[in-house]
Design a protein around this motif. Structure first.
Motif, PDB file in Angstrom:
ATOM      1  N   MET A   1       1.022  -1.297   0.209  1.00  0.00           N
ATOM      2  CA  MET A   1       0.093   0.112   0.046  1.00  0.00           C
ATOM      3  C   MET A   1       0.803   1.347  -0.092  1.00  0.00           C
ATOM      4  SD  MET A   1      -2.950  -0.786  -0.505  1.00  0.00           S
ATOM      5  CE  MET A   1      -4.322  -0.157   0.170  1.00  0.00           C
ATOM      6  N   SER A   2       2.113   1.152  -0.621  1.00  0.00           N
ATOM      7  CA  SER A   2       2.901   2.397  -0.603  1.00  0.00           C
ATOM      8  C   SER A   2       2.329   3.445  -1.166  1.00  0.00           C
ATOM      9  CB  SER A   2       4.190   2.120  -0.875  1.00  0.00           C
ATOM     10  OG  SER A   2       4.235   1.919  -2.389  1.00  0.00           O
ATOM     11  N   THR A   3       1.489   3.279  -2.404  1.00  0.00           N
ATOM     12  CA  THR A   3       0.988   4.177  -2.900  1.00  0.00           C
ATOM     13  C   THR A   3       0.132   5.073  -2.343  1.00  0.00           C
ATOM     14  OG1 THR A   3      -0.424   2.890  -4.049  1.00  0.00           O
ATOM     15  CG2 THR A   3       1.371   3.663  -5.458  1.00  0.00           C
ATOM     16  N   THR A   4      -0.750   4.443  -1.453  1.00  0.00           N
ATOM     17  CA  THR A   4      -1.769   5.080  -0.472  1.00  0.00           C
ATOM     18  C   THR A   4      -1.208   5.559   0.561  1.00  0.00           C
ATOM     19  OG1 THR A   4      -3.304   3.134  -1.015  1.00  0.00           O
ATOM     20  CG2 THR A   4      -3.678   4.632   1.131  1.00  0.00           C
ATOM     21  N   ASP A   5       0.146   5.288   1.082  1.00  0.00           N
ATOM     22  CA  ASP A   5       0.901   5.915   1.928  1.00  0.00           C
ATOM     23  C   ASP A   5       1.430   7.143   1.467  1.00  0.00           C
ATOM     24  OD1 ASP A   5       0.399   4.097   3.838  1.00  0.00           O
ATOM     25  OD2 ASP A   5       2.315   2.962   3.565  1.00  0.00           O
ATOM     26  N   ASP A   6       1.783   7.173   0.234  1.00  0.00           N
ATOM     27  CA  ASP A   6       2.193   8.499  -0.460  1.00  0.00           C
ATOM     28  C   ASP A   6       1.316   9.466  -0.418  1.00  0.00           C
ATOM     29  OD1 ASP A   6       4.615   7.235  -0.752  1.00  0.00           O
ATOM     30  OD2 ASP A   6       4.570   6.902  -2.834  1.00  0.00           O
ATOM     31  N   LEU A   7       0.141   8.893  -1.030  1.00  0.00           N
ATOM     32  CA  LEU A   7      -1.149   9.822  -1.127  1.00  0.00           C
ATOM     33  C   LEU A   7      -1.420  10.384   0.170  1.00  0.00           C
ATOM     34  CD1 LEU A   7      -3.344  10.183  -3.246  1.00  0.00           C
ATOM     35  CD2 LEU A   7      -4.794   8.535  -2.164  1.00  0.00           C
ATOM     36  N   LEU A   8      -1.322   9.770   1.426  1.00  0.00           N
ATOM     37  CA  LEU A   8      -1.877  10.339   2.472  1.00  0.00           C
ATOM     38  C   LEU A   8      -0.672  10.993   3.366  1.00  0.00           C
ATOM     39  CD1 LEU A   8      -4.542   7.866   3.475  1.00  0.00           C
ATOM     40  CD2 LEU A   8      -5.003  10.041   2.559  1.00  0.00           C
ATOM     41  N   SER A   9       0.596  10.942   2.703  1.00  0.00           N
ATOM     42  CA  SER A   9       1.667  11.173   3.513  1.00  0.00           C
ATOM     43  C   SER A   9       1.755  12.297   4.100  1.00  0.00           C
ATOM     44  CB  SER A   9       3.236  11.093   2.919  1.00  0.00           C
ATOM     45  OG  SER A   9       2.865  11.714   1.526  1.00  0.00           O
ATOM     46  N   THR A  10       1.340  13.561   3.294  1.00  0.00           N
ATOM     47  CA  THR A  10       1.332  14.883   3.777  1.00  0.00           C
ATOM     48  C   THR A  10       0.694  15.274   4.923  1.00  0.00           C
ATOM     49  OG1 THR A  10      -0.397  15.491   2.336  1.00  0.00           O
ATOM     50  CG2 THR A  10       1.652  15.839   1.362  1.00  0.00           C
TER      51      THR A  10
ATOM     52  N   ILE B 144     -10.146   5.669  -2.158  1.00  0.00           N
ATOM     53  CA  ILE B 144      -8.714   5.958  -2.391  1.00  0.00           C
ATOM     54  C   ILE B 144      -8.435   5.993  -4.032  1.00  0.00           C
ATOM     55  CG2 ILE B 144      -6.274   4.669  -2.714  1.00  0.00           C
ATOM     56  CD1 ILE B 144      -7.111   5.819   0.162  1.00  0.00           C
ATOM     57  N   THR B 145      -9.261   5.497  -4.779  1.00  0.00           N
ATOM     58  CA  THR B 145      -9.459   5.658  -6.259  1.00  0.00           C
ATOM     59  C   THR B 145      -9.783   7.005  -6.393  1.00  0.00           C
ATOM     60  OG1 THR B 145      -9.911   3.396  -6.523  1.00  0.00           O
ATOM     61  CG2 THR B 145     -10.400   4.900  -8.268  1.00  0.00           C
ATOM     62  N   THR B 146     -11.046   7.726  -5.756  1.00  0.00           N
ATOM     63  CA  THR B 146     -11.299   8.824  -5.964  1.00  0.00           C
ATOM     64  C   THR B 146     -10.427   9.972  -5.681  1.00  0.00           C
ATOM     65  OG1 THR B 146     -13.775   8.200  -5.355  1.00  0.00           O
ATOM     66  CG2 THR B 146     -13.225  10.493  -5.527  1.00  0.00           C
ATOM     67  N   LEU B 147      -9.605   9.710  -4.277  1.00  0.00           N
ATOM     68  CA  LEU B 147      -8.766  10.750  -3.991  1.00  0.00           C
ATOM     69  C   LEU B 147      -7.561  10.754  -5.028  1.00  0.00           C
ATOM     70  CD1 LEU B 147      -8.017   9.693  -0.133  1.00  0.00           C
ATOM     71  CD2 LEU B 147      -9.052  11.719  -1.156  1.00  0.00           C
ATOM     72  N   ARG B 148      -7.088   9.574  -5.501  1.00  0.00           N
ATOM     73  CA  ARG B 148      -5.989   9.432  -6.457  1.00  0.00           C
ATOM     74  C   ARG B 148      -6.386  10.175  -7.740  1.00  0.00           C
ATOM     75  NH1 ARG B 148      -4.698   3.802  -5.933  1.00  0.00           N
ATOM     76  NH2 ARG B 148      -3.490   4.318  -4.355  1.00  0.00           N
ATOM     77  N   ARG B 149      -7.576  10.158  -8.030  1.00  0.00           N
ATOM     78  CA  ARG B 149      -8.073  10.976  -9.300  1.00  0.00           C
ATOM     79  C   ARG B 149      -7.865  12.327  -9.023  1.00  0.00           C
ATOM     80  NH1 ARG B 149     -13.303   9.839  -9.909  1.00  0.00           N
ATOM     81  NH2 ARG B 149     -12.873   7.468  -9.974  1.00  0.00           N
ATOM     82  N   THR B 150      -8.592  12.775  -7.787  1.00  0.00           N
ATOM     83  CA  THR B 150      -8.718  14.114  -7.186  1.00  0.00           C
ATOM     84  C   THR B 150      -7.181  14.890  -7.352  1.00  0.00           C
ATOM     85  OG1 THR B 150     -10.526  13.483  -6.090  1.00  0.00           O
ATOM     86  CG2 THR B 150      -9.863  15.777  -6.027  1.00  0.00           C
ATOM     87  N   LEU B 151      -6.331  13.926  -6.519  1.00  0.00           N
ATOM     88  CA  LEU B 151      -5.127  14.623  -6.209  1.00  0.00           C
ATOM     89  C   LEU B 151      -4.065  14.385  -7.513  1.00  0.00           C
ATOM     90  CD1 LEU B 151      -4.985  13.401  -2.485  1.00  0.00           C
ATOM     91  CD2 LEU B 151      -5.242  15.815  -3.497  1.00  0.00           C
ATOM     92  N   ARG B 152      -4.545  13.675  -8.591  1.00  0.00           N
ATOM     93  CA  ARG B 152      -3.541  13.555  -9.523  1.00  0.00           C
ATOM     94  C   ARG B 152      -2.937  14.920 -10.064  1.00  0.00           C
ATOM     95  NH1 ARG B 152      -5.406   9.147 -13.194  1.00  0.00           N
ATOM     96  NH2 ARG B 152      -6.834  10.662 -13.671  1.00  0.00           N
TER      97      ARG B 152
END
Lengths: 199, 152
Positions: A1-10, B144-152
């Motif tokens: 889940m490292s991509t999720t961790d990156d996503l929420l890291s800030t 998480i999918t939506t977040l990833r799309r929004t934050l891209r």
């Protein structure tokens, strides 16, 4: 889940100390705090001072380890232990005055719950040894009503839950040398010198 | 049980993140305080071996609902502008990750917050949100999918 961790890291970077301090302050007023403590600086190093609603219950030297003292309070009194400095304003002020040579006796409500049996007897009698005076372990054994329990007096002093405030540092060997001390022999020497300069 | 102060030190930041993710920036601090005040109140009755972080996140979930309801009750009868300056500025008020989290549908937002920020398992998330473990897992993944799309 490292991509999720990156996503929420800030998100991990927002717990700045000022925010946490402001939030912590909202807990300090709670009536559910059973043991409040603060750390005060002193010539003997940082002292952890803790109080219950009955009164000051513990003074802990840095050399003993403040985390160990907190664990002990949590185990022996209540786990509802919180750093709440304002509840110890009076104790902190009196300690500062004492270390400044401006106070000879403490005027604080005390909770001696952490000493039991003969150890409690001993620490209660420590108040009879005045500022700038000393007594031998044998004399304190006598005061506590068990003249032959000299070794037990030594143990009671070593485990005094309220050092400095209940003056176990004034109990010395019969040859006049300071002997052992929970805060270390140098701390004992320091307190005896402080008091003999003032008295 | 570790002294309560240690519990605040170890888990305070996590609980704040969870509160900020599921609530608006200003309500989050009220929810945090309510969470730890409630936790302190029952702390001496907690069974030995309780997973403190999971327990605190669960309490935070309930308190977040209470705080949100109280805010809504306050907001309905008055046409006044929201009170600004009631708290110090929240550093997350304009944070893109929080903005994206708060824009998620409630179930997804809660599932992502409790699982990814609060460390609850999907099963624990399902227990507090209702529904099945599979549904909780799906809510997390969709969020998480939506977040990833929004934050891209």
């Amino acid at each position: 889940m490292s991509t999720t961790d990156d996503l929420l890291s800030t998100i991990g970077r927002d717990d700045d100390p000022a925010t946490m301090a402001r939030l912590h302050a909202r807990l300090e007023e709670s009536r559910d705090v059973d043991v409040a403590y603060r750390v005060v600086d002193s010539p003997l190093g940082d002292l952890l001072v803790a109080t219950t609603e009955r009164g000051v219950v513990r003074v802990g030297f840095e050399s003993v380890g403040h985390d160990a003292v907190l664990d002990e309070l949590g185990r022996d009194l209540s786990p509802r232990v919180l750093r709440a400095p304002r509840r110890l304003d009076d104790a902190a002020r009196q300690l500062a005055e004492y270390f400044g040579g401006e106070r000879e006796r403490f005027d604080l409500r005390l909770d001696t719950r952490l000493a039991h049996g003969f150890r409690l007897e001993v620490v209660e009698h420590l108040r009879e040894i005045g500022y700038g005076e000393t007594a031998s372990y044998a004399q304190v054994a006598e005061l506590a009503g068990r003249p032959r329990a000299i070794r037990a007096v030594g143990t009671a002093c070593a485990r005094n839950p309220l050092p400095v405030v209940l003056p176990c540092h004034r109990v010395v060997r019969s040859d006049g040398t300071p002997g052992q001390y929970a805060g270390g022999p140098a701390a004992k020497r320091y307190l005896l010198d402080l008091e003999s300069a003032g008295a | 049980m570790i002294p309560f102060e240690s519990a605040v030190e170890r888990h305070g930041a996590t609980v704040l993140r969870v509160c900020r993710a599921v609530l608006g920036p200003l309500e989050a601090e009220d929810a945090w305080a309510e969470t730890f005040l409630a936790a302190l109140s029952s702390y001496d009755d907690l069974p030995e071996g309780t997973n403190l972080e999971a327990w605190l996140v669960t309490v935070a979930h309930r308190k977040a609902i209470d705080v949100r309801r109280a805010e809504q009750r306050r907001a309905v009868p008055s046409a006044e502008l929201p009170e600004h300056g009631r708290h110090d500025p929240d550093p997350t008020a304009h944070d893109p990750v929080y903005d994206a989290l708060r824009a998620l549908p409630p179930k997804q937002r809660q599932a992502v917050a409790y699982h990814h920020l609060g460390g609850l398992s999907h099963r624990e998330v399902a227990e507090i949100l209702g529904g099945t473990e599979a549904a909780a897992r799906r809510a997390c993944a969709d969020g998480i999918t939506t977040l990833r799309r929004t934050l891209r």
